[in-house]
Design a protein around this motif. Structure first.
Motif, short mmCIF file in Angstrom:
data_model
loop_
_atom_site.label_atom_id
_atom_site.label_comp_id
_atom_site.label_asym_id
_atom_site.label_seq_id
_atom_site.Cartn_x
_atom_site.Cartn_y
_atom_site.Cartn_z
N ASN A 33 0.33 3.85 -2.85
CA ASN A 33 -1.07 4.60 -2.53
C ASN A 33 -1.03 5.52 -1.51
O ASN A 33 -1.35 6.77 -1.64
CB ASN A 33 -2.24 3.63 -2.18
CG ASN A 33 -2.67 2.81 -3.71
OD1 ASN A 33 -2.51 3.39 -4.70
ND2 ASN A 33 -3.00 1.46 -3.42
N VAL A 34 -0.39 5.29 -0.37
CA VAL A 34 -0.10 6.08 0.69
C VAL A 34 0.44 7.32 0.54
O VAL A 34 -0.01 8.42 0.69
CB VAL A 34 0.62 5.39 1.85
CG1 VAL A 34 1.14 6.45 2.87
CG2 VAL A 34 -0.28 4.23 2.41
N ASP B 75 0.68 -1.16 -0.15
CA ASP B 75 -0.15 0.00 0.19
C ASP B 75 0.94 1.33 0.20
O ASP B 75 0.36 2.32 0.04
CB ASP B 75 -1.05 0.15 1.30
CG ASP B 75 -2.23 0.98 1.21
OD1 ASP B 75 -2.43 1.14 -0.04
OD2 ASP B 75 -2.44 1.60 2.02
N ASP B 76 2.12 1.00 0.08
CA ASP B 76 3.13 2.16 0.03
C ASP B 76 2.92 3.29 -0.88
O ASP B 76 2.83 4.43 -0.58
CB ASP B 76 4.47 1.98 0.05
CG ASP B 76 5.01 1.32 1.45
OD1 ASP B 76 4.17 1.32 2.42
OD2 ASP B 76 6.16 0.93 1.59
#
Length: 235
Positions: free
Chosen positions: A31-32, A28-29
């Protein structure tokens, strides 16, 4: 804004900038980071996960020894900024070439230990560049002169000195007041929050590791300017 002057940063923004490296990136990095930063910079091979995700980086900075042609050919030439010297890492090349109130980085933690140590060393060397690095469950940043965070009681707050520093704390199970922390001496790993945490330090050199959920608080603290800042380190 991309600046091509040799004497000024390559990328400059009044808003947060995302920086992607070629190391381990969590599921998810990206997207974060992409929902928190409009401008995205790749450090050399960090361009690969961006291109593969469909996001062409606004700039790629590094020595380009890890940037393969299948990714490089998809990036406009004016976004490629090779820095060929071999005296610094790609993370250092990229971070020193960015001017922003805060940089949010992923792809720099995990993997080879020597690479991680070099990255952490750069956080301290580039003391005037506020940067938050995403780990799997935590974030790490170079402590500014002062910082306040709301952390769930019992959660870990680790402090690791890369230089000799002293400071004060509120809301930690083991206060750092009157301690001298330094490499090879006293460190502050595995401390715990009792309540909202406040830290002040007398100089640059202290790395702080806190739970990943504090990311937005950290970004807001740096954006507000209330943390203070360190001057450019003399070289």
């Amino acid at each position: 804004m991309i600046n091509l002057s040799k004497n000024r940063p390559i990328v400059r923004s009044f808003e947060p900038i995302a920086l992607v490296g070629g190391g381990e990136i969590g599921p998810d990095d990206l997207n974060v980071m992409l929902i928190r930063a409009k401008t995205v910079v790749a450090a050399d091979g960090g361009a690969a996960p961006l291109v593969e995700s469909g996001r062409i980086p606004d700039a790629v900075i590094g020595d380009f020894d890890s940037l393969h042609s299948q990714h490089k050919d998809q990036i406009p030439a004016d976004r490629l900024h090779p820095l060929r010297e071999q005296n610094s890492t790609d993370f250092d090349k990229a971070l020193r070439s960015i001017e922003a109130p805060v940089v949010l980085g992923a792809g720099f933690l995990g993997g080879r230990l020597d690479h991680q140590l070099a990255v952490l060393n750069t956080l301290v060397q580039r003391q005037d560049k506020p940067c938050i690095l995403l780990g799997e469950t935590e974030v790490v940043f170079h402590a500014p002169p002062r910082i306040s965070l709301s952390i769930t009681p019992g959660d870990v707050v680790s402090l690791f000195p890369f230089r000799r520093v002293t400071g004060t704390s509120k809301g930690l199970e083991w206060a750092i007041d009157d301690l001298v922390m330094e490499p090879g001496g006293q460190v502050g790993t595995s401390n715990r929050a009792l309540a909202d945490v406040e830290l002040t330090v007398d100089g640059p050199g202290l790395l702080v590791m806190v739970p990943r959920y504090t990311l937005d608080q950290l970004m807001q603290a740096f954006l507000s300017g209330q943390t203070g800042h360190w001057p450019v380190r003399a070289e």
